[in-house]
Design a protein around this motif. Structure first.
Motif, PDB file in Angstrom:
ATOM      1  N   PHE A   8      29.900   3.448 -28.133  1.00  0.00           N
ATOM      2  CA  PHE A   8      31.114   4.052 -27.598  1.00  0.00           C
ATOM      3  C   PHE A   8      31.804   3.057 -26.670  1.00  0.00           C
ATOM      4  CE2 PHE A   8      28.810   8.394 -27.820  1.00  0.00           C
ATOM      5  CZ  PHE A   8      29.017   8.434 -29.189  1.00  0.00           C
ATOM      6  N   PHE A   9      32.741   2.302 -27.188  1.00  0.00           N
ATOM      7  CA  PHE A   9      33.499   1.382 -26.343  1.00  0.00           C
ATOM      8  C   PHE A   9      34.522   2.158 -25.536  1.00  0.00           C
ATOM      9  CE2 PHE A   9      32.198  -1.309 -29.918  1.00  0.00           C
ATOM     10  CZ  PHE A   9      31.630  -2.368 -29.247  1.00  0.00           C
ATOM     11  N   PRO A  10      34.798   1.784 -24.281  1.00  0.00           N
ATOM     12  CA  PRO A  10      34.111   0.775 -23.473  1.00  0.00           C
ATOM     13  C   PRO A  10      32.974   1.354 -22.641  1.00  0.00           C
ATOM     14  CG  PRO A  10      36.036   1.493 -22.308  1.00  0.00           C
ATOM     15  CD  PRO A  10      35.978   2.310 -23.578  1.00  0.00           C
ATOM     16  N   THR A  11      32.521   2.557 -22.989  1.00  0.00           N
ATOM     17  CA  THR A  11      31.404   3.174 -22.268  1.00  0.00           C
ATOM     18  C   THR A  11      30.104   2.464 -22.615  1.00  0.00           C
ATOM     19  OG1 THR A  11      32.559   5.286 -22.476  1.00  0.00           O
ATOM     20  CG2 THR A  11      30.256   5.360 -21.814  1.00  0.00           C
ATOM     21  N   ILE A  12      29.200   2.378 -21.667  1.00  0.00           N
ATOM     22  CA  ILE A  12      27.892   1.780 -21.928  1.00  0.00           C
ATOM     23  C   ILE A  12      26.992   2.871 -22.495  1.00  0.00           C
ATOM     24  CG2 ILE A  12      26.017   0.392 -20.973  1.00  0.00           C
ATOM     25  CD1 ILE A  12      27.830  -0.314 -18.674  1.00  0.00           C
ATOM     26  N   GLY A  13      27.230   3.185 -23.719  1.00  0.00           N
ATOM     27  CA  GLY A  13      26.482   4.248 -24.370  1.00  0.00           C
ATOM     28  C   GLY A  13      26.794   4.277 -25.850  1.00  0.00           C
ATOM     29  N   GLY A  14      26.217   5.241 -26.527  1.00  0.00           N
ATOM     30  CA  GLY A  14      26.441   5.354 -27.957  1.00  0.00           C
ATOM     31  C   GLY A  14      25.645   6.497 -28.538  1.00  0.00           C
ATOM     32  N   ARG A  15      25.598   6.503 -29.852  1.00  0.00           N
ATOM     33  CA  ARG A  15      24.894   7.569 -30.555  1.00  0.00           C
ATOM     34  C   ARG A  15      24.193   6.993 -31.777  1.00  0.00           C
ATOM     35  NH1 ARG A  15      27.757  12.318 -34.173  1.00  0.00           N
ATOM     36  NH2 ARG A  15      25.831  13.175 -35.066  1.00  0.00           N
ATOM     37  N   PRO A  16      22.881   7.203 -31.909  1.00  0.00           N
ATOM     38  CA  PRO A  16      22.178   6.737 -33.106  1.00  0.00           C
ATOM     39  C   PRO A  16      22.422   7.690 -34.270  1.00  0.00           C
ATOM     40  CG  PRO A  16      20.637   7.804 -31.627  1.00  0.00           C
ATOM     41  CD  PRO A  16      21.967   7.791 -30.924  1.00  0.00           C
ATOM     42  N   LEU A  17      22.593   7.118 -35.446  1.00  0.00           N
ATOM     43  CA  LEU A  17      22.876   7.923 -36.637  1.00  0.00           C
ATOM     44  C   LEU A  17      21.835   7.729 -37.737  1.00  0.00           C
ATOM     45  CD1 LEU A  17      26.716   7.156 -36.851  1.00  0.00           C
ATOM     46  CD2 LEU A  17      25.634   9.168 -35.829  1.00  0.00           C
TER      47      LEU A  17
END
Length: 213
Positions: free
Chosen positions: A11-20
């Motif tokens: 998730f730009f520019p957040t320091i995070g994301g989601r595994p799929l």
């Protein structure tokens, strides 16, 4: 391979994301996936340092002050493997206690947040880059200084130093080719690995919202 199993969406520019990927189906938590993924990457970097250390020790003469004994070499590699394989632990230990509250705060402040930011599988590693960026810059400098020092010293011994008189011309030529091959093997995958990470760091620092339409 781990990247394909995790299939992370950042998730730009957040320091995070989601595994799929399939790891989610197996019930592996996101922090564990992050630790294993970055741990494998750190072990790869430590292996590159090991290659430089081996080439350096083979190149220098026995009476050189930088010729290390076996136990010292083992200690150097243990330190590198332990440090780089666990490089993400400080970020994991200081991650937000409440993921939901952090995500809501991001929704309030970010003009273009990710659409699935509130998904249960999404994870915010850090709410700010202020502490994380200097730490990882220090790691890059730590790795770069080791590889640069050993590579430059090997180059000095092989191409410029008078100590090369103890090496035959054929041996010196072979060692030079091996050093060039090692640098190429190090530069190409490292560049490919660090380019996405550099882009991630830059977009986080400058707040570049590539998700906007």
């Amino acid at each position: 391979m781990l990247a394909s199993l995790a299939t992370p969406r950042v998730f730009f520019p957040t320091i995070g994301g989601r595994p799929l990927g399939i790891f989610v189906k197996l019930g592996i938590t996101v922090p564990v996936q992050l630790y294993v993924g970055f741990g494998c990457f750190g072990a790869m970097v430590a292996s590159i340092i090991l290659s430089f250390l081996y080439r350096h020790q083979v190149t220098v003469n026995q009476d050189n002050i930088l010729k290390c004994n076996r136990w010292f070499q083992i200690c150097v590699m243990v330190v590198n493997y332990v440090l780089l394989s666990n490089a993400l632990l400080p970020a994991l230990f200081t991650s937000p206690d409440s993921q939901l509250a952090t995500k809501i705060e991001i929704l309030r402040n970010e003009p273009c947040p990710a659409k699935d930011l509130l998904h249960p599988d999404s994870y915010v590693l850090q709410s700010s880059v202020d502490r994380l960026f200097p730490y990882f810059c220090g790691l890059v400098v730590f790795v770069g200084c080791q590889c640069a020092f050993m590579g430059l010293h090997c180059s000095w011994v092989l191409f410029f130093s008078t100590l090369t008189t103890k090496l035959s011309r054929k041996t010196r030529k072979m060692q030079a080719k091996l050093l060039v091959a090692l640098v190429a093997q190090f530069a190409i995958p490292t560049t490919l690995c660090y380019c996405p990470m550099a882009y991630f760091a830059i977009t986080t620092l400058v707040n570049h919202y590539w998700q906007c339409k």
